[in-house]
Structure formats: C-alpha cells, structure tokens
Design a protein around this motif. Structure first.
Motif, PDB file in Angstrom:
ATOM      1  N   GLN A  90       0.819  -1.226   0.000  1.00 57.95           N
ATOM      2  CA  GLN A  90       0.000   0.000   0.000  1.00 57.95           C
ATOM      3  C   GLN A  90       0.849   1.270   0.000  1.00 57.95           C
ATOM      4  OE1 GLN A  90      -0.481  -2.662   1.879  1.00 57.95           O
ATOM      5  NE2 GLN A  90      -2.658  -3.072   2.221  1.00 57.95           N
ATOM      6  N   ALA A  91       2.164   1.119   0.280  1.00 61.00           N
ATOM      7  CA  ALA A  91       3.032   2.298   0.320  1.00 61.00           C
ATOM      8  C   ALA A  91       4.159   2.187  -0.708  1.00 61.00           C
ATOM      9  CB  ALA A  91       3.620   2.465   1.722  1.00 61.00           C
ATOM     10  N   ARG A 110       6.317  -5.289  -4.447  1.00 57.14           N
ATOM     11  CA  ARG A 110       6.458  -5.740  -3.054  1.00 57.14           C
ATOM     12  C   ARG A 110       5.667  -7.013  -2.764  1.00 57.14           C
ATOM     13  NH1 ARG A 110       6.391  -0.201   0.645  1.00 57.14           N
ATOM     14  NH2 ARG A 110       8.456   0.518  -0.006  1.00 57.14           N
ATOM     15  N   ASP A 111       4.526  -7.164  -3.426  1.00 56.19           N
ATOM     16  CA  ASP A 111       3.648  -8.306  -3.165  1.00 56.19           C
ATOM     17  C   ASP A 111       2.765  -8.490  -4.403  1.00 56.19           C
ATOM     18  OD1 ASP A 111       1.551  -9.972  -2.466  1.00 56.19           O
ATOM     19  OD2 ASP A 111       1.210  -9.054  -0.510  1.00 56.19           O
ATOM     20  N   LEU A 112       3.196  -9.370  -5.288  1.00 59.36           N
ATOM     21  CA  LEU A 112       2.546  -9.482  -6.601  1.00 59.36           C
ATOM     22  C   LEU A 112       1.058  -9.806  -6.520  1.00 59.36           C
ATOM     23  CD1 LEU A 112       2.999  -9.158  -9.609  1.00 59.36           C
ATOM     24  CD2 LEU A 112       3.633 -11.580  -9.731  1.00 59.36           C
ATOM     25  N   ALA A 113       0.689 -10.669  -5.581  1.00 61.84           N
ATOM     26  CA  ALA A 113      -0.729 -11.040  -5.474  1.00 61.84           C
ATOM     27  C   ALA A 113      -1.570  -9.808  -5.146  1.00 61.84           C
ATOM     28  CB  ALA A 113      -0.913 -12.118  -4.401  1.00 61.84           C
ATOM     29  N   TRP A 114      -1.109  -9.048  -4.169  1.00 62.38           N
ATOM     30  CA  TRP A 114      -1.834  -7.826  -3.779  1.00 62.38           C
ATOM     31  C   TRP A 114      -1.830  -6.831  -4.932  1.00 62.38           C
ATOM     32  CZ3 TRP A 114      -1.297  -2.621  -3.530  1.00 62.38           C
ATOM     33  CH2 TRP A 114      -2.267  -1.938  -2.776  1.00 62.38           C
ATOM     34  N   GLN A 119      -4.051  -3.469  -9.014  1.00 54.71           N
ATOM     35  CA  GLN A 119      -3.743  -2.798 -10.288  1.00 54.71           C
ATOM     36  C   GLN A 119      -4.541  -3.319 -11.480  1.00 54.71           C
ATOM     37  OE1 GLN A 119       0.497  -2.829 -11.069  1.00 54.71           O
ATOM     38  NE2 GLN A 119       0.998  -2.292  -8.977  1.00 54.71           N
ATOM     39  N   LEU A 120      -4.812  -4.642 -11.501  1.00 52.53           N
ATOM     40  CA  LEU A 120      -5.466  -5.213 -12.681  1.00 52.53           C
ATOM     41  C   LEU A 120      -6.985  -5.121 -12.535  1.00 52.53           C
ATOM     42  CD1 LEU A 120      -3.149  -8.275 -13.357  1.00 52.53           C
ATOM     43  CD2 LEU A 120      -2.840  -5.861 -13.935  1.00 52.53           C
TER      44      LEU A 120
END
Ligand code: ZN
Length: 291
Positions: A90-91, A110-114, A119-120
């Motif tokens: 988130q940052a 930082r965290d592809l799943a998130w 983003q998608l």
C-alpha cells in the motif's frame, strides 16, 4: 491478532484498510444538492453539515495508530509507520506514481498477489476543476467520491482502462498540458470559474498515446458538485494537531476533506487519519442555546 471489537474495517475501493475506531478517518461523503459529510469517530456518527455554524472541538491525545496496529507519537511518512512505509504494498512507489505499475507484466514490486488485485482492475482517467483544471486517476466506481474528497466543482471522465498502469500512462501524457495536483489553498478560497470540460476533454484526447486512444469514453457527462460553505477563508491558515493538540472553533463550512473554521483556519481531516482524537461540538453562544 486483530480484535474485532477494537478494529473496524474500512473499504477503500476493493481494499480493506484496518483502522481503530478511536482514530480519525476521512469523512464519508454523498452527493446531494451539496455534498453531505459524515464523520465517524469513537463509535459515534456525526452528520457534519448539521454542525455548520456551531462550535466544534478536536482533541488529540498525542498518539497515532498505523493501519497495521502499531502505536506511536507520530507517523514516519504519508500516514504509515516506518515498517509499513518501507514494506507494505500500500506504500510502494507505484501507489504514488501509477506509471511505475508493473503487475500487468507479472513483475512484483512488493507483493505481486496484492498488486495484481489492486492494479489489474478498471481505472478511470478524469478531468476535474477544483482550483483550475487537473487530470487524475481513480479506481472503479470511486470517481465521484474522489472528486468530492478533492473539493472539485466539476468533473468529467476521460477514459476507462483495464489496469492502473494504462491510466498512469495517460495521466503522464496529459500532465504536459494540465496540472495533476490540486492547489488546495486556491481550492479552499472559493468556487473556481466554470470550465468547459467537454471541450477540454476533446482537446486533450488528441494527446492520449495512440495505443490507448481506444479507451477514451464517448460519454461526456459533467458532474457538478457544490459544498456546504457559509464563508470561505480570506487567507487560508492551515492547522495541524501535531502543532496544536486541541483545535476548536466555529465550523464555517466543509470542502474536500477540509473543515473550514473561524479565523480563516482550515483543518485537513484526511491528513490526520490514524490520529487518536475526541470529537465534540456545542451550539455557539450567538445561538443562545445551551445543552
Ligand atoms: Zn504500520
């Protein structure tokens, strides 16, 4: 461990942000004849429009709570503790610069799943008039909320794209011609002169990169937004709880996420998210009524 009695879940688009009940959060808004504001704090709900003309008071206990639950006396940066600022998705950089988003290429920040979930998803590029024209981006159906939070008086959607990166790319291509930030002092000093946003959209659409022109929206609906303000400040004076732990005064109006107080003072509620506060109000003496 999160204690559900202490924490409340705030939806930020599809995101879930965990915040404690006794911390300040941005006001909820709904679009009516004027924007209707609701402040929720300490388990109480305050319809703020009703408090215009009365004496309000915010008292800070000197503590802030990050969305991760850590307590401190101040945030490290942008409303995050040190750890969150450097570690949570988130940052990450692309939150502040959407043109750096890479989840659509399967590249992790930082965290592809998130990042994929965030983003998608459909994003919008819009033009708004808050202190003059600006370009901005927003997720899914957050448009009107975003505009009200920014204190925009008019807004129009320019494009709908399938991911955040494309909206960032369009925004960058238009930044050469229009601002991408709100001049908040100007926004708080009155209602801006009306702009022909349909015409501006037509002119700016020419500068959208060719491969993204397919996402330009044909719908030219302009949203007009009015705010409950009885008196704008003449010379805007910003107030902060870090400097003054108790802020009180007569509420003259609300615009964007700002409370307009007497003495030309303004208080940015959103910039104080996570501050542990007590909120109270009472009629002013002029009204001649006491509890
Ligand atoms: Zn944190």
């Amino acid at each position: 461990m999160l204690d559900s009695a202490i924490f409340s879940i705030i939806s930020v688009g599809k995101l879930q942000k965990i915040m404690r009940k006794n911390t300040l959060k941005k006001m909820n808004t709904s679009l009516g004849k004027v924007v209707e504001y609701v402040l929720e704090v300490n388990g109480e709900t305050h319809p703020m429009n009703n408090l215009i003309g009365t004496q309000i008071k915010l008292e800070w206990n000197g503590e802030v709570i990050c969305s991760c639950g850590r307590r401190d006396t101040k945030f490290y940066r942008s409303g995050f503790c040190y750890t969150c600022y450097w570690e949570v998705p988130q940052a990450s950089q692309s939150i502040f610069k959407p043109e750096l988003c890479t989840a659509h290429l399967d590249i992790e920040e930082r965290d592809l799943a998130w990042e994929k979930e965030f983003q998608l998803a459909p994003h919008y590029v819009y033009l708004a008039n808050s202190s003059g024209i600006k370009v901005g981006i927003t997720r899914g159906s957050q448009g009107v909320i975003r505009w009200m939070d920014q204190g925009a008086s008019q807004a129009i959607l320019l494009a709908e794209v399938p991911n955040r990166r494309f909206s960032g790319d369009i925004e960058v291509s238009l930044k050469r011609f229009v601002a991408d930030v709100t001049n908040w002092r100007k926004m708080l000093s009155g209602t801006p002169a009306s702009i022909d946003l349909v015409q501006m959209k037509k002119e700016l659409s020419v500068h959208v990169p060719d491969d993204l022109k397919q996402y330009i929206l044909a719908d030219d609906t302009v949203t007009e937004i009015s705010y409950p303000v009885t008196e704008f400040p003449k010379k805007v004076k910003s107030t902060k709880l870090e400097k003054t732990a108790v802020i009180e005064g007569v509420l003259k109006g609300i615009k964007g996420q700002y409370l307009l107080l007497d003495g030309d003072r303004v208080f940015n509620v959103r910039a104080h998210e996570g501050f542990v506060v007590r909120f109270s109000h009472q009629p002013t003496l002029q009204q001649g009524v006491l509890f």
